[in-house]
Design an enzyme around this catalytic site. Structure first.
Site, PDB file in Angstrom:
ATOM      1  N   SER A 185     -32.837  62.323  29.743  1.00  0.00           N
ATOM      2  CA  SER A 185     -32.161  63.627  29.991  1.00  0.00           C
ATOM      3  C   SER A 185     -30.781  63.383  29.398  1.00  0.00           C
ATOM      4  CB  SER A 185     -32.180  63.961  31.466  1.00  0.00           C
ATOM      5  OG  SER A 185     -31.533  62.873  32.214  1.00  0.00           O
ATOM      6  N   HIS A 213     -38.599  66.749  31.045  1.00  0.00           N
ATOM      7  CA  HIS A 213     -37.777  67.238  29.860  1.00  0.00           C
ATOM      8  C   HIS A 213     -38.768  67.358  28.691  1.00  0.00           C
ATOM      9  CE1 HIS A 213     -33.657  68.039  31.292  1.00  0.00           C
ATOM     10  NE2 HIS A 213     -34.019  66.870  31.962  1.00  0.00           N
ATOM     11  N   LYS A 243     -37.986  73.373  34.612  1.00  0.00           N
ATOM     12  CA  LYS A 243     -37.331  73.365  33.305  1.00  0.00           C
ATOM     13  C   LYS A 243     -37.902  74.187  32.328  1.00  0.00           C
ATOM     14  CE  LYS A 243     -34.964  69.259  34.645  1.00  0.00           C
ATOM     15  NZ  LYS A 243     -35.431  67.640  35.064  1.00  0.00           N
TER      16      LYS A 243
END
Ligand SMILES: *Cc1c(COP(=O)(O)O)cnc(C)c1O
Length: 395
Positions: A185, A213, A243
């Protein structure tokens, strides 16, 4: 307040403030879209994880509203008593299709998921090989399991190989596991999963990839494991619904037997109430949208490539980014913070990230372009970067 607590808080808070490390939290006065308002000022938002813009998508919002009408606002119980509503089951079925695995178990968050899954399988007689840059929730999940934690240098396959071999040949452990982020990240680089899978095969390592991610971002949306075609080699695929999916929640995708075990042995599933019906229905809708069309996915990458190339062309150091996460490495901590503040004054919201989150001397501004940004917004952000970069002598 008791005296002991009072003293502890006063000492530690003032020390943090003295070092300039006390984080004042910004209040956002709008939904978390490509443009946000903070302290009454409009900002181009380059700091959210809302990669595909789904957090504010009208179709996803409508699904949440409908679920509230039909199911109420709360699940009413933990999943194992009677908190498993049809909407939860539908979410898990949809996720399994999306990830291409036999089954999925969902949790209340990605953080929670790592607390749940690692300690359901690993214990004090085991060892876990963990990349040194793994997310905080992986580190805490490993600690909770009480297994021996063996850190390997970031994405250093020689180091992983050496330490896996030593752990296996020592004969000291019952089970061994290797854990990595799918996409890291702070730098936006991708884990070397093909090599990790090979080493895992040679030394019987259980494989665990936290793709918070990567899901929605790589492998046409299905994640890093799919990106490399390694679905058969990775035991645990962790994802978050907060996310790219834009809602909240976490999940493990894997073989049916693994999911069956987690349903009876992972503590947050047994002892904490399920996500709300609105969360489950909104996430299901978002995933369906991703399965029906790659439009958002393609727009994300187009915007990410555009921003990355523009910043590179200006002479910024974007490190080892291979994904939409685009750091601008400034170096010195003070300068990084001044840079971020100047960006804010010019209408660009991109947070500085400094030691101890990243190593000393590698302070950076982290940029997260999304599918919802327009070219004009990105152009405006790039011209602010140019202005501030020249002003501070970075470029
Ligand atoms: C963000 C993140 C999490 C936490 O996910 P939440 O759903 O926000 O709790 C877990 N693991 C990794 C690698 C992350 O980047």
């Amino acid at each position: 307040m008791t005296k002991v607590l009072q003293q502890f808080l006063t000492e530690n808070l003032s020390e943090l403030r003295r070092q300039g490390l006390y984080n004042e939290i910004d209040k956002v006065g709008t939904p978390n879209g490509p443009i946000i308002r903070i302290h009454g000022q409009e900002q181009i938002n380059l700091s959210s994880n809302n990669y595909l813009g789904l957090a504010t998508d009208e179709r996803v919002k409508a699904a949440a509203v409908e679920a509230i009408r039909n199911w109420g606002v709360g699940a009413g119980a933990v999943r194992t008593i009677n908190g498993t509503l049809e909407v939860h089951e539908k979410l898990e079925k949809t996720l399994a299709l999306f990830k291409g695995t036999e089954a999925v178990i969902s949790y209340q968050s990605g953080f929670n998921c790592n607390m749940a899954a690692i300690s359901a399988v690993m214990d004090k007689n085991d060892a876990i090989l963990s990349d040194e840059l793994n997310h905080a929730s992986i580190i805490d999940g490993c600690r909770l399991s009480r297994a021996k934690i063996i850190r390997f240098s970031h994405s250093d396959m020689d180091d992983l190989y050496r330490q896996a071999k030593a752990a296996k040949e020592s004969g000291s452990y019952n089970k061994l596991m290797v854990i990595t982020d799918g996409v890291f990240s702070m730098d936006g680089d991708i884990a070397k999963l093909p090599q990790i899978a090979e080493i895992a095969e040679e030394y019987d390592l259980i494989t665990y990839v936290d793709d918070a991610h990567g899901s929605g971002v790589l492998g046409k949306g299905a994640g890093t494991v799919k990106h490399f075609g390694l679905q058969e080699k990775i035991d645990f695929q962790i994802g978050t619904l907060s996310k790219a999916i834009g809602v909240v929640g976490g999940y493990v995708a894997g073989k049916k037997e693994l999911i069956d075990w987690l349903k009876v042995r992972s503590r947050p599933f047994l002892f904490s109430t399920a996500v709300t019906p609105a969360d489950a229905a909104a996430a299901t809708k978002a995933i369906k949208l991703l399965m029906e069309s790659t439009e958002l996915f393609e727009r994300l990458w187009k915007n990410a490539d555009y921003l990355r190339n523009a910043l590179k062309k200006l002479g910024f150091d974007i490190g080892r980014s291979e994904t939409p996460i685009t750091p601008c490495i400034i170096g010195d901590e003070k300068t990084t913070q001044i840079f971020s503040r100047r960006l804010f004054e010019e209408g660009v919201y991109a947070k500085s990230i400094v030691f101890p989150t990243v190593p000393k001397g590698t302070g950076r501004i982290r940029n997260m372009p999304t599918a919802a940004h327009t070219k004009e917004m990105l152009d405006r952000a790039v011209s602010v970067y140019e202005k501030v970069g020249k002003e501070l002598g970075i470029i």
